[in-house]
Write a protein that holds these residues in place. Structure first.
Motif, short mmCIF file in Angstrom:
data_model
loop_
_atom_site.label_atom_id
_atom_site.label_comp_id
_atom_site.label_asym_id
_atom_site.label_seq_id
_atom_site.Cartn_x
_atom_site.Cartn_y
_atom_site.Cartn_z
N VAL A 34 0.83 -1.22 0.00
CA VAL A 34 0.00 0.00 0.00
C VAL A 34 0.86 1.25 0.00
CG1 VAL A 34 -1.75 1.29 1.29
CG2 VAL A 34 -1.90 -1.20 1.12
N ARG A 35 1.86 1.31 0.85
CA ARG A 35 2.67 2.52 0.92
C ARG A 35 3.41 2.82 -0.39
NH1 ARG A 35 2.85 4.86 5.76
NH2 ARG A 35 2.22 3.64 7.59
N PRO A 36 4.01 1.83 -1.07
CA PRO A 36 4.60 2.15 -2.37
C PRO A 36 3.59 2.68 -3.38
CG PRO A 36 5.49 0.09 -1.56
CD PRO A 36 4.39 0.47 -0.63
N LEU A 37 2.36 2.11 -3.34
CA LEU A 37 1.33 2.62 -4.26
C LEU A 37 0.97 4.07 -3.92
CD1 LEU A 37 -1.01 -0.50 -4.58
CD2 LEU A 37 0.60 0.40 -6.27
N SER A 95 10.62 17.05 -8.55
CA SER A 95 11.61 16.78 -7.49
C SER A 95 11.30 15.50 -6.71
CB SER A 95 11.68 17.96 -6.52
OG SER A 95 10.42 18.17 -5.90
N PHE A 96 10.08 14.93 -6.81
CA PHE A 96 9.70 13.74 -6.06
C PHE A 96 10.17 12.48 -6.81
CE2 PHE A 96 6.90 16.89 -4.32
CZ PHE A 96 6.75 16.52 -2.99
N ARG A 97 10.57 11.45 -6.02
CA ARG A 97 10.95 10.15 -6.58
C ARG A 97 10.33 9.04 -5.73
NH1 ARG A 97 12.00 13.23 -9.78
NH2 ARG A 97 13.86 13.46 -11.11
N ALA A 98 10.07 7.89 -6.35
CA ALA A 98 9.48 6.74 -5.66
C ALA A 98 10.56 5.95 -4.92
CB ALA A 98 8.76 5.84 -6.65
N ARG A 99 10.19 5.38 -3.74
CA ARG A 99 11.12 4.55 -2.97
C ARG A 99 11.11 3.11 -3.48
NH1 ARG A 99 9.41 4.76 3.03
NH2 ARG A 99 7.42 4.21 2.03
N LEU A 100 12.10 2.37 -3.02
CA LEU A 100 12.21 0.94 -3.35
C LEU A 100 12.15 0.69 -4.85
CD1 LEU A 100 9.87 -0.54 -0.55
CD2 LEU A 100 12.36 -0.30 -0.52
N ALA A 101 12.83 1.58 -5.60
CA ALA A 101 12.86 1.43 -7.06
C ALA A 101 13.95 0.45 -7.42
CB ALA A 101 13.08 2.78 -7.72
N ILE A 102 13.67 -0.85 -7.18
CA ILE A 102 14.65 -1.92 -7.46
C ILE A 102 13.93 -3.01 -8.26
CG2 ILE A 102 16.20 -1.47 -5.53
CD1 ILE A 102 14.63 -3.46 -3.88
N ILE A 150 13.10 -6.07 -8.32
CA ILE A 150 12.94 -7.38 -7.69
C ILE A 150 11.48 -7.83 -7.74
CG2 ILE A 150 14.91 -7.08 -6.17
CD1 ILE A 150 12.99 -6.29 -3.94
N ASP A 151 10.57 -6.92 -8.00
CA ASP A 151 9.16 -7.28 -8.11
C ASP A 151 8.46 -6.28 -9.03
OD1 ASP A 151 9.06 -5.02 -6.60
OD2 ASP A 151 8.39 -5.99 -4.76
N ALA A 152 7.17 -6.46 -9.20
CA ALA A 152 6.40 -5.61 -10.11
C ALA A 152 6.36 -4.17 -9.61
CB ALA A 152 4.99 -6.18 -10.26
N LEU A 153 6.18 -3.96 -8.29
CA LEU A 153 6.14 -2.61 -7.76
C LEU A 153 7.49 -1.92 -7.90
CD1 LEU A 153 3.97 -2.98 -4.52
CD2 LEU A 153 3.36 -1.85 -6.66
N GLY A 154 8.56 -2.64 -7.73
CA GLY A 154 9.88 -2.04 -7.91
C GLY A 154 10.12 -1.62 -9.34
N GLU A 155 9.70 -2.47 -10.29
CA GLU A 155 9.85 -2.10 -11.69
C GLU A 155 8.98 -0.91 -12.05
OE1 GLU A 155 9.01 -5.59 -13.90
OE2 GLU A 155 10.84 -6.64 -13.31
N LEU A 156 7.75 -0.88 -11.49
CA LEU A 156 6.88 0.28 -11.72
C LEU A 156 7.51 1.55 -11.16
CD1 LEU A 156 4.22 1.50 -12.69
CD2 LEU A 156 3.20 0.84 -10.49
N SER A 157 8.11 1.45 -9.97
CA SER A 157 8.77 2.62 -9.38
C SER A 157 9.94 3.09 -10.25
CB SER A 157 9.24 2.29 -7.96
OG SER A 157 8.16 1.95 -7.13
N LEU A 158 10.70 2.13 -10.79
CA LEU A 158 11.79 2.50 -11.70
C LEU A 158 11.29 3.25 -12.92
CD1 LEU A 158 14.03 -0.72 -11.61
CD2 LEU A 158 14.62 1.54 -10.73
N GLU A 159 10.21 2.78 -13.50
CA GLU A 159 9.67 3.45 -14.69
C GLU A 159 9.14 4.85 -14.36
OE1 GLU A 159 9.89 2.48 -17.73
OE2 GLU A 159 10.91 0.62 -17.17
N VAL A 160 8.47 4.98 -13.22
CA VAL A 160 7.96 6.30 -12.83
C VAL A 160 9.12 7.26 -12.57
CG1 VAL A 160 6.69 7.55 -11.05
CG2 VAL A 160 5.77 5.42 -11.95
N ASN A 161 10.17 6.81 -11.90
CA ASN A 161 11.33 7.67 -11.67
C ASN A 161 12.02 8.06 -12.98
OD1 ASN A 161 10.87 7.52 -8.94
ND2 ASN A 161 12.44 5.98 -8.54
N ALA A 162 12.10 7.11 -13.93
CA ALA A 162 12.69 7.43 -15.24
C ALA A 162 11.84 8.46 -15.97
CB ALA A 162 12.82 6.15 -16.06
N LEU A 163 10.51 8.32 -15.87
CA LEU A 163 9.63 9.31 -16.49
C LEU A 163 9.82 10.69 -15.86
CD1 LEU A 163 7.29 10.03 -18.38
CD2 LEU A 163 5.71 9.28 -16.58
#
Length: 455
Positions: free
Chosen positions: A53-56, A72-79, A81-94
């Motif tokens: 919930v918190r990553p979402l 200036s904001f970035r998502a945590r746990l952008a690693i 290792i799972d679907a949420l981590g990959e989603l966080s990576l894509e959002v940070n790249a965007l």
């Protein structure tokens, strides 16, 4: 998420509770085991909530910030290792990509604004209602108003309605203190989906005058050769025939007629020769030989040359220009001579009308200079009759004086423009008379002084 977790854990807790309660254990042992099982489920639920919930929620906050153009904001746990981590990576790249694009857009806009400000041609942008929305520093200088007073006004209020209604890439005359001719380029662009009109003006008066001067030079090569070959023999023959009339033995009346006719021929040939020499002087002015000269010393020396009319000198800043002092001195002498003759002409007219002699205290010439931005402006004000037809002031050989040649003002303007400046002539607004303004650039002198200091 909490409801689904309860539905997932509830059946297992119920079954395990029934099985524990049916065991032959003490009541205290049963309650401790059920409490431990319940605490374990709560801890696992809290861990799942924190992991999902918190990553979402963080991703939702990041997307909301991107929508508000806050990168200036970035998502945590952008690693990965799972679907949420990959989603966080894509959002940070965007977010990084959008931040890069925004920085590039800001830098491009700043560069465009700097280029527009540094361009020395007036640029205006009008909305569909023909209201001004953008103007650069050259446009402010042309309209002689600050941007706060210009933005929002219509083209007709600014005197630019001709630029909005004429054909693209055409010549127009705009009367902002001078009668300069401007080349108008007009194009369209959109801002926030709304069409705007971009107007770019180029002062082509100097270029057109340069073309006219070249045409005069080409013409003088043809006319000068033919006229010189004809005028000299005509004047010589007329003088010789006039000298031989005294011993010819003809009657007195006929001799007087011949003398009168030969004198007219000789005088007109001499006048035509002077006209030709003035034309040659106008068309063959040498380029300036620049060197450092003090404007105050030059102005005071020129003011002392004119003795017919009092010349009041209002001293400005003691600035040195890189210019041709001989040409500048000749230009100022011509302008002071014109001002003095205008004052004397008015004084002579007043003397004839009221019979008084002498010159009034107000009938004088005022010579002053001042620094305006990067230019030096020299002003000569007289108290003469003023200009009856200002549009003809710079027409070659046009003069209102009986002994005038009509080339003094044209030569003076050529000297000013050869130094990168300008010469303007207008009637005074505070009283009767005329004012001449000579604008000369100071940035050339400043650049050369800096270069000499660096050396």
């Amino acid at each position: 998420m909490t409801r689904f977790s309860v539905l997932l854990v509830g059946p297992g807790l119920l079954v395990s509770g029934i099985l524990i309660w049916l065991q032959p254990w003490s009541l205290q042992s049963k309650l401790i085991l059920l409490g431990a099982e319940l605490l374990g489920c709560l801890l696992i639920g809290a861990a799942l909530h924190d992991h999902i919930v918190r990553p979402l929620q963080t991703l939702a906050n990041v997307v909301g910030a991107l929508r508000d153009e806050d990168y200036s904001f970035r998502a945590r746990l952008a690693i990965p290792i799972d679907a949420l981590g990959e989603l966080s990576l894509e959002v940070n790249a965007l977010a990084d990509l959008l931040a890069k694009h925004r920085t590039g857009a800001i830098e491009a806009t700043a560069l465009l604004q700097r280029v527009v400000e540094e361009v020395d041609i007036p640029i205006f942008a009008f909305d569909p209602a023909n209201r001004l929305r953008l103007v650069n520093s050259a446009g402010e200088k042309l309209l002689q108003q600050p941007p706060a007073q210009l933005v929002g006004k219509t083209g007709s209020d600014l005197g630019l309605e001709t630029c909005l209604s004429c054909e693209n890439e055409s010549l127009v005359e705009l009367h902002f203190g001078t009668d300069a001719r401007w080349f108008v380029r007009r194009s369209s662009f959109r801002q926030q989906g709304i069409p705007h009109t971009l107007v770019v003006l180029s002062d082509v008066s100097r270029a057109l005058r340069e073309e006219e001067r070249r045409a005069w030079q080409r013409l003088i090569r043809v006319l000068g050769h033919e006229l010189n070959n004809s005028l000299a023999p005509i004047k010589s023959i007329a003088g010789s025939l006039n000298a031989r009339l005294s011993g010819s033995g003809i009657r007195t009346e006929e001799q007087q007629d011949f003398e009168r006719g030969l004198n007219i021929i000789e005088s007109r040939a001499a006048s035509l020769n002077r006209f030709l020499q003035g034309y040659r002087q106008l068309a063959q002015m040498p380029p300036p030989v620049s060197k450092k000269c003090s404007i105050s010393v030059l102005a005071k020396r020129v003011a002392a040359v004119e003795t017919r009319v009092p010349v009041q000198t209002i001293a400005g800043p003691d600035v040195s220009l890189f210019a041709d002092p001989d040409q500048l001195e000749q230009m100022l002498i011509n302008l002071l001579r014109n001002a003095a003759e205008a004052v004397l002409q008015l004084s002579a007219g007043d003397t004839k009308s009221n019979g008084s002699k002498g010159m009034n205290a107000g009938q004088q010439i005022v010579l002053s200079w001042k620094a305006v931005r990067e230019d030096m402006v020299i002003s000569i004000e007289d108290s003469g009759p003023g200009l009856m037809n200002p549009s003809n002031a710079f027409v070659p050989f046009y003069t209102t004086k009986p002994e005038g040649s009509g080339i003094g003002l044209v030569l003076s303007r050529q000297i000013a423009e050869a130094h990168g400046g300008s010469l303007e002539l207008s009637n005074r607004t505070d009283q009767r008379g005329c004012v001449v303004r000579v604008t000369l650039p100071m940035k050339v002198a400043q650049a050369r002084d800096l270069a000499s200091e660096l050396r």
